[in-house]
Write a protein that holds these residues in place. Structure first.
Motif, PDB file in Angstrom:
ATOM      1  N   ALA A   4       1.055  -1.402  -0.086  1.00 49.16           N
ATOM      2  CA  ALA A   4      -0.229  -0.027  -0.123  1.00 49.16           C
ATOM      3  C   ALA A   4       0.544   1.816  -0.470  1.00 49.16           C
ATOM      4  O   ALA A   4       0.424   2.123  -0.590  1.00 49.16           O
ATOM      5  N   GLU A   5       2.110   1.284   0.654  1.00 45.81           N
ATOM      6  CA  GLU A   5       2.851   2.291   0.231  1.00 45.81           C
ATOM      7  C   GLU A   5       2.496   2.903  -0.908  1.00 45.81           C
ATOM      8  O   GLU A   5       3.321   2.502  -2.257  1.00 45.81           O
ATOM      9  N   GLY A   6       2.692   4.525  -1.154  1.00 49.56           N
ATOM     10  CA  GLY A   6       2.750   5.314  -2.309  1.00 49.56           C
ATOM     11  C   GLY A   6       1.871   4.991  -2.605  1.00 49.56           C
ATOM     12  O   GLY A   6       2.035   5.762  -4.025  1.00 49.56           O
ATOM     13  N   LYS A   7       1.189   3.679  -2.880  1.00 55.43           N
ATOM     14  CA  LYS A   7      -0.461   4.076  -3.507  1.00 55.43           C
ATOM     15  C   LYS A   7      -1.577   4.992  -2.566  1.00 55.43           C
ATOM     16  O   LYS A   7      -1.732   5.793  -1.868  1.00 55.43           O
ATOM     17  N   THR A   8      -2.570   5.144  -3.625  1.00 52.34           N
ATOM     18  CA  THR A   8      -3.348   6.460  -3.344  1.00 52.34           C
ATOM     19  C   THR A   8      -4.978   5.447  -2.869  1.00 52.34           C
ATOM     20  O   THR A   8      -4.858   3.995  -2.624  1.00 52.34           O
ATOM     21  N   PRO A   9      -5.738   5.752  -2.229  1.00 52.40           N
ATOM     22  CA  PRO A   9      -6.081   4.293  -1.444  1.00 52.40           C
ATOM     23  C   PRO A   9      -7.661   4.212  -2.183  1.00 52.40           C
ATOM     24  O   PRO A   9      -7.645   3.152  -1.903  1.00 52.40           O
ATOM     25  N   ALA A  26      -7.488 -11.843   0.598  1.00 54.93           N
ATOM     26  CA  ALA A  26      -6.603 -10.232  -0.551  1.00 54.93           C
ATOM     27  C   ALA A  26      -5.766  -9.628   0.677  1.00 54.93           C
ATOM     28  O   ALA A  26      -6.441  -9.319   1.705  1.00 54.93           O
ATOM     29  N   ILE A  27      -4.183  -9.092   0.796  1.00 53.35           N
ATOM     30  CA  ILE A  27      -3.300  -8.790   1.353  1.00 53.35           C
ATOM     31  C   ILE A  27      -2.860  -7.496   1.011  1.00 53.35           C
ATOM     32  O   ILE A  27      -2.272  -7.388  -0.006  1.00 53.35           O
ATOM     33  N   ALA A  28      -2.852  -7.078   1.902  1.00 53.84           N
ATOM     34  CA  ALA A  28      -1.994  -5.929   2.098  1.00 53.84           C
ATOM     35  C   ALA A  28      -1.290  -5.156   3.073  1.00 53.84           C
ATOM     36  O   ALA A  28      -1.285  -5.104   4.261  1.00 53.84           O
ATOM     37  N   SER A  29       0.051  -4.789   2.610  1.00 52.75           N
ATOM     38  CA  SER A  29       1.430  -4.734   3.574  1.00 52.75           C
ATOM     39  C   SER A  29       1.611  -2.529   3.795  1.00 52.75           C
ATOM     40  O   SER A  29       0.934  -2.154   2.493  1.00 52.75           O
ATOM     41  N   ARG A  30       2.288  -2.601   4.675  1.00 53.42           N
ATOM     42  CA  ARG A  30       2.497  -1.028   4.880  1.00 53.42           C
ATOM     43  C   ARG A  30       0.529  -0.267   4.719  1.00 53.42           C
ATOM     44  O   ARG A  30       0.705   0.694   4.650  1.00 53.42           O
ATOM     45  N   VAL A  31       0.111  -0.710   5.512  1.00 50.45           N
ATOM     46  CA  VAL A  31      -1.164   0.028   5.872  1.00 50.45           C
ATOM     47  C   VAL A  31      -0.886   0.866   7.278  1.00 50.45           C
ATOM     48  O   VAL A  31      -1.488   0.050   7.878  1.00 50.45           O
ATOM     49  N   ASP A  32      -0.950   2.322   6.667  1.00 45.82           N
ATOM     50  CA  ASP A  32      -1.218   3.201   8.148  1.00 45.82           C
ATOM     51  C   ASP A  32      -2.517   3.195   8.732  1.00 45.82           C
ATOM     52  O   ASP A  32      -3.327   3.196   8.001  1.00 45.82           O
ATOM     53  N   PRO A  33      -2.165   3.379   9.422  1.00 43.64           N
ATOM     54  CA  PRO A  33      -4.262   4.007  10.356  1.00 43.64           C
ATOM     55  C   PRO A  33      -5.029   4.993   9.572  1.00 43.64           C
ATOM     56  O   PRO A  33      -6.543   4.423   9.276  1.00 43.64           O
ATOM     57  N   GLU A  34      -3.675   5.735   9.596  1.00 43.16           N
ATOM     58  CA  GLU A  34      -4.831   6.957   8.488  1.00 43.16           C
ATOM     59  C   GLU A  34      -4.995   6.815   7.386  1.00 43.16           C
ATOM     60  O   GLU A  34      -6.141   6.690   6.438  1.00 43.16           O
ATOM     61  N   LEU A  35      -4.592   5.611   6.235  1.00 38.61           N
ATOM     62  CA  LEU A  35      -4.843   4.639   5.540  1.00 38.61           C
ATOM     63  C   LEU A  35      -6.241   3.849   4.970  1.00 38.61           C
ATOM     64  O   LEU A  35      -6.958   4.402   3.906  1.00 38.61           O
ATOM     65  N   LEU A  36      -6.070   3.582   6.507  1.00 37.96           N
ATOM     66  CA  LEU A  36      -6.844   1.988   6.300  1.00 37.96           C
ATOM     67  C   LEU A  36      -8.079   3.008   6.854  1.00 37.96           C
ATOM     68  O   LEU A  36      -9.629   2.111   6.286  1.00 37.96           O
ATOM     69  N   ASP A  37      -8.356   4.051   7.080  1.00 37.42           N
ATOM     70  CA  ASP A  37      -9.758   4.783   7.174  1.00 37.42           C
ATOM     71  C   ASP A  37     -10.309   5.572   6.231  1.00 37.42           C
ATOM     72  O   ASP A  37     -10.930   5.539   5.985  1.00 37.42           O
ATOM     73  N   ASP A  50      -3.970  -5.635  11.499  1.00 38.63           N
ATOM     74  CA  ASP A  50      -2.514  -5.123  12.545  1.00 38.63           C
ATOM     75  C   ASP A  50      -1.562  -4.711  12.158  1.00 38.63           C
ATOM     76  O   ASP A  50      -1.190  -4.153  11.329  1.00 38.63           O
ATOM     77  N   GLU A  51      -1.553  -3.525  13.475  1.00 43.59           N
ATOM     78  CA  GLU A  51      -1.344  -2.058  13.496  1.00 43.59           C
ATOM     79  C   GLU A  51      -0.200  -2.479  13.906  1.00 43.59           C
ATOM     80  O   GLU A  51       0.455  -1.168  13.286  1.00 43.59           O
ATOM     81  N   ALA A  52       0.267  -3.521  14.180  1.00 41.86           N
ATOM     82  CA  ALA A  52       1.760  -3.527  14.870  1.00 41.86           C
ATOM     83  C   ALA A  52       2.573  -3.870  13.387  1.00 41.86           C
ATOM     84  O   ALA A  52       3.669  -2.879  13.104  1.00 41.86           O
ATOM     85  N   LEU A  56      -3.004  -5.452   6.413  1.00 41.02           N
ATOM     86  CA  LEU A  56      -4.515  -5.654   6.105  1.00 41.02           C
ATOM     87  C   LEU A  56      -4.995  -6.619   5.430  1.00 41.02           C
ATOM     88  O   LEU A  56      -4.224  -7.442   4.364  1.00 41.02           O
ATOM     89  N   VAL A  57      -6.175  -7.360   6.333  1.00 45.83           N
ATOM     90  CA  VAL A  57      -6.424  -9.051   5.361  1.00 45.83           C
ATOM     91  C   VAL A  57      -8.040  -8.848   5.491  1.00 45.83           C
ATOM     92  O   VAL A  57      -8.585  -8.763   6.095  1.00 45.83           O
ATOM     93  N   LEU A  58      -8.574  -8.583   4.004  1.00 45.61           N
ATOM     94  CA  LEU A  58      -9.334  -8.709   3.683  1.00 45.61           C
ATOM     95  C   LEU A  58      -9.748 -11.099   3.104  1.00 45.61           C
ATOM     96  O   LEU A  58      -8.883 -11.186   2.371  1.00 45.61           O
ATOM     97  N   LYS A  59     -11.332 -11.209   3.447  1.00 44.02           N
ATOM     98  CA  LYS A  59     -11.598 -12.808   3.626  1.00 44.02           C
ATOM     99  C   LYS A  59     -12.284 -12.651   3.167  1.00 44.02           C
ATOM    100  O   LYS A  59     -13.461 -12.296   3.690  1.00 44.02           O
ATOM    101  N   ASP A  60     -12.568 -13.410   1.840  1.00 45.22           N
ATOM    102  CA  ASP A  60     -14.074 -13.313   1.594  1.00 45.22           C
ATOM    103  C   ASP A  60     -14.483 -14.766   3.397  1.00 45.22           C
ATOM    104  O   ASP A  60     -14.432 -14.950   3.437  1.00 45.22           O
ATOM    105  N   PRO A  61     -15.717 -14.901   3.477  1.00 41.26           N
ATOM    106  CA  PRO A  61     -16.096 -15.688   4.203  1.00 41.26           C
ATOM    107  C   PRO A  61     -16.643 -17.245   3.899  1.00 41.26           C
ATOM    108  O   PRO A  61     -16.346 -18.189   5.118  1.00 41.26           O
ATOM    109  N   GLU A  62     -16.281 -17.468   2.838  1.00 40.95           N
ATOM    110  CA  GLU A  62     -16.149 -19.130   2.216  1.00 40.95           C
ATOM    111  C   GLU A  62     -14.644 -19.713   2.047  1.00 40.95           C
ATOM    112  O   GLU A  62     -14.633 -20.475   1.715  1.00 40.95           O
ATOM    113  N   TYR A  63     -13.860 -18.192   2.284  1.00 38.21           N
ATOM    114  CA  TYR A  63     -12.958 -18.341   2.613  1.00 38.21           C
ATOM    115  C   TYR A  63     -11.756 -19.444   3.025  1.00 38.21           C
ATOM    116  O   TYR A  63     -12.337 -20.328   4.451  1.00 38.21           O
TER     117      TYR A  63
END
Length: 217
Positions: A4-9, A26-37, A50-52, A56-63
């Protein structure tokens, strides 16, 4: 995987949704809390953040995680190394891999490292990721004491060259303990990818082989 670093929301949101629809995760790395919002997250997705580790991890409920049964040790020389190790561990757990974590077992306290080695042996990991800054010695020592692949993760923790991670990186690359795998500085995602490949091979090897039927004439 989206860095995510260097990309727009908008760019991150579009990439995550495309991955989620095609892969179920779908997994995104380097997601700061400000970007997450500012991200647009599909309402039907299961969300883990995981803030530390800024993952950010997104999963389909059937995954269905593909690597259940996999085991990886995650070892940090000091608590300052945790953000980089957490980035790695979050990815592994999202894929169904069990992670055993050991913290604050750097070579400044060899007795703590030896105790961690005993616990890791009982856990029987397929691989171990070891994060260290400063001189980067802990992964080298750990690799000498374990008979499974160890992945060294240099971190930008310390003073001078240690603070940029160069000392840890060079120390691991110059390891006298043969077979140590080393990723770039602060590359928790790369360490996770290496561990996943090792786990995949191990799990395939653990599957019961199908014996060919005896042919009769």
């Amino acid at each position: 995987m989206v860095m995510a670093e260097g990309k727009t929301p908008e760019q991150v949101s579009e990439a995550l949704e495309a991955l989620l629809r095609s892969e179920g995760i779908a997994i995104a790395s380097r997601v700061d809390p400000e970007l997450l919002d500012d991200l647009e997250i599909p309402e039907d997705a299961d969300v883990e953040y995981d803030e530390a580790g800024r993952v950010l991890v997104l999963k389909d409920p059937e995954y269905e995680p593909p690597y259940r049964g996999g085991r990886v040790g995650a070892v940090a020389a000091g608590t300052s190394d945790l953000p980089y190790l957490s980035e790695c561990a979050t990815v592994l757990e999202a894929l169904g891999i069990e992670v055993h974590t050991e913290i604050d077992v750097g070579v400044a306290g060899p007795h703590r490292l030896l105790a961690a080695v005993r616990r890791l042996r009982k856990f029987r990991p397929h691989a171990v990721v070891a994060a260290a800054g400063m001189d980067g010695t802990m992964p080298v020592a750990l690799n000498a004491m374990l008979d499974v692949p160890v992945i060294g993760l240099p971190t930008p923790v310390g003073y001078g060259l240690g603070g940029s991670g160069e000392a840890a990186l060079l120390g691991m690359l110059q390891s006298c303990s043969p077979g140590l795998v080393v990723v770039n500085v602060a590359n928790g995602i790369g360490a996770a990818a290496a561990a996943v490949k090792i786990v995949r091979v191990c799990l395939e090897g653990e599957k019961p082989s199908k014996k060919p039927r005896n042919s009769r004439r």
